[in-house]
Design a protein around this motif. Sequence first.
Motif, short mmCIF file in Angstrom:
data_model
loop_
_atom_site.label_atom_id
_atom_site.label_comp_id
_atom_site.label_asym_id
_atom_site.label_seq_id
_atom_site.Cartn_x
_atom_site.Cartn_y
_atom_site.Cartn_z
N ASN A 293 -7.10 7.94 7.54
CA ASN A 293 -6.97 6.55 7.99
C ASN A 293 -8.33 6.06 8.48
OD1 ASN A 293 -6.82 5.00 10.72
ND2 ASN A 293 -4.92 4.46 9.71
N SER B 233 0.85 -1.21 0.00
CA SER B 233 0.00 0.00 0.00
C SER B 233 0.87 1.24 0.00
CB SER B 233 -0.93 0.00 1.21
OG SER B 233 -1.93 -0.98 1.01
N THR B 234 2.02 1.17 0.69
CA THR B 234 2.91 2.33 0.70
C THR B 234 3.37 2.64 -0.72
OG1 THR B 234 3.60 1.67 2.91
CG2 THR B 234 4.98 3.28 1.78
N LYS C 15 -2.71 -8.55 5.35
CA LYS C 15 -3.44 -8.33 6.61
C LYS C 15 -4.70 -9.19 6.65
CE LYS C 15 -0.73 -4.73 7.57
NZ LYS C 15 0.33 -4.76 8.56
N SER D 193 -4.08 -4.03 2.01
CA SER D 193 -2.95 -4.94 1.79
C SER D 193 -3.35 -6.36 2.14
CB SER D 193 -1.76 -4.50 2.65
OG SER D 193 -1.44 -3.16 2.40
N CYS E 16 2.49 5.27 5.99
CA CYS E 16 2.05 4.95 4.62
C CYS E 16 1.06 5.98 4.10
CB CYS E 16 1.38 3.57 4.61
SG CYS E 16 0.30 3.23 3.22
N MET F 105 1.25 -7.82 -0.70
CA MET F 105 0.90 -7.03 -1.89
C MET F 105 0.11 -5.81 -1.43
SD MET F 105 1.54 -8.38 -5.01
CE MET F 105 0.21 -8.00 -6.16
N ASN G 117 -3.82 1.31 13.21
CA ASN G 117 -3.11 0.07 13.54
C ASN G 117 -2.38 0.19 14.88
OD1 ASN G 117 -1.33 1.94 12.26
ND2 ASN G 117 0.20 0.34 12.15
C1 LIG Z 1 -2.95 1.29 8.88
C2 LIG Z 1 -1.82 0.86 7.99
N1 LIG Z 1 -1.58 1.53 6.88
C3 LIG Z 1 -0.60 1.19 6.02
C4 LIG Z 1 0.23 0.14 6.29
C5 LIG Z 1 1.33 -0.19 5.31
O1 LIG Z 1 0.92 -1.17 4.42
P1 LIG Z 1 2.01 -1.80 3.41
O2 LIG Z 1 2.96 -2.59 4.25
O3 LIG Z 1 1.20 -2.65 2.49
O4 LIG Z 1 2.68 -0.67 2.73
C6 LIG Z 1 0.04 -0.61 7.45
C7 LIG Z 1 0.93 -1.74 7.77
O5 LIG Z 1 1.01 -2.19 8.88
C8 LIG Z 1 -1.03 -0.25 8.32
O6 LIG Z 1 -1.28 -0.95 9.42
#
Ligand SMILES: Cc1ncc(COP(=O)(O)O)c(C=O)c1O
Length: 422
Positions: free
Chosen positions: A170, A94-95, A225, A222, A124, A231, A174
């Motif tokens: 968001n 996602s990043t 999760k 992603s 991210c 991915m 997390n």
């Molecule tokens: C809320 C949130 N956003 C974004 C991310 C980043 O996702 P990715 O690892 O697919 O870039 C995470 C990863 O833990 C997350 O928990």
Amino acid sequence: MNFKFDVNAVREQFPACKLEIDGVPIAYLDGPGGTQIPQRVLDGMFGYMVNDNANEDGNFKAGRMARGIEYAAREAAADLLGCDPDEIGFNCSSTQNNFNLAMNLSKNFQPGDELIVTEIDHRCNSAPWRSLERFGCVVKTVRLDPETQQLDFEDYKAKLSDKTRVVAVNWASNALGTVTDVKKFIKLAHEYGAFTVVDAVHYSAHFPIDVKDIDTDVLLCSPYKWFGPHMGVIYMKKEHIASLDFNNAKCDDISEGSRKFHMGTPQYESLKGITEAVNFIASIGEQYTECFAEQLGTLTGRRKAVVAGMLAIDEYESALAKKLRMGLRAIPGVKVWGPAEGQPRTPTVVFTVEGHAPEKVTEALGAKGINSWHGDFYAVEAVAAIGLAESGGLIRLGLAPYCTEGDIDRTLYTVREIVCGC
Ligand SMILES: Cc1ncc(COP(=O)(O)O)c(C=O)c1O
């Protein structure tokens, strides 16, 4: 509603649930960092690599199948998010998707244009927009109220202006488990003509999603999760995909439609894994459609099963999370963080123990076969806002549908041991 979740049937499907440390099964409370993988996802990925491994459009059987594998993954992700398969794209994380998005959208920005992120974000969601500051964009950050541990909507309203070009919000934290009413944020952003991005990476592991209902322009999640491979999935409204100029190889039809997102050859084995991860969620849902008939309304097919699956997962995880929070609160010296009881939240439970560094607590839990996390989990500003940046952050326990009441009991017992030093 007569709902009883069959956790054993779920655990049967996860090879990792058979692993033990010192004769006890590992308690996987590290789900917010990434879940375990069911057999059908492993089989899908392995099957591709053994039987169907080829780049697309080769003039032979496997070469002709590759595009179908990608399309099947788009259909699966579309059923998960409630959109058209042509509104789905993929990349490694996602990043990565968000940085690509920021870079591409910025072609239309002027110095002085404003971008809104929030203090509750995983980096991210904020770092890609902050990277545009060097081109003269102004980034504003919505305040996290340290008391309620929710975003301050009044502060958001005050930060919106006619210059706001993007609101990146968001959906679920997390780090704190806080769930934000993103629909309210999006509606207001659109009134100002701003483009909206929702980080649903944490949210998507626990609740059904309907992108058309929240009306966001973009949503990120992603698969690792939610039982899939590492991915990133990006949803974007069709009209934006059509009008945006994306940096890519610009090779005829391989760079068109939602393939505009792709930065080279797709990860076919992982796409196969995504399809099977969604099928896994649907397979849970198929057992519980009766229980959620009212919420499922007129939905049909795999979308109906996926939504039922996520509703069942939420119902099961929420009850376990409540037991965990109550049990932790009863232990002297333990402080549970996150929004107040009754406020929207994920089954991610975060706490601190007076006189015990978070790192030491996760180490002690790990020694007993209980996998947990500590720190800021890249939600750096959120952990700073609640005053824990200097003390090692939070201890995080996250639930997944393969977690059991036994995992909770063992965890509470071990935290009590840590506190009383016996
Ligand atoms: C809320 C949130 N956003 C974004 C991310 C980043 O996702 P990715 O690892 O697919 O870039 C995470 C990863 O833990 C997350 O928990």
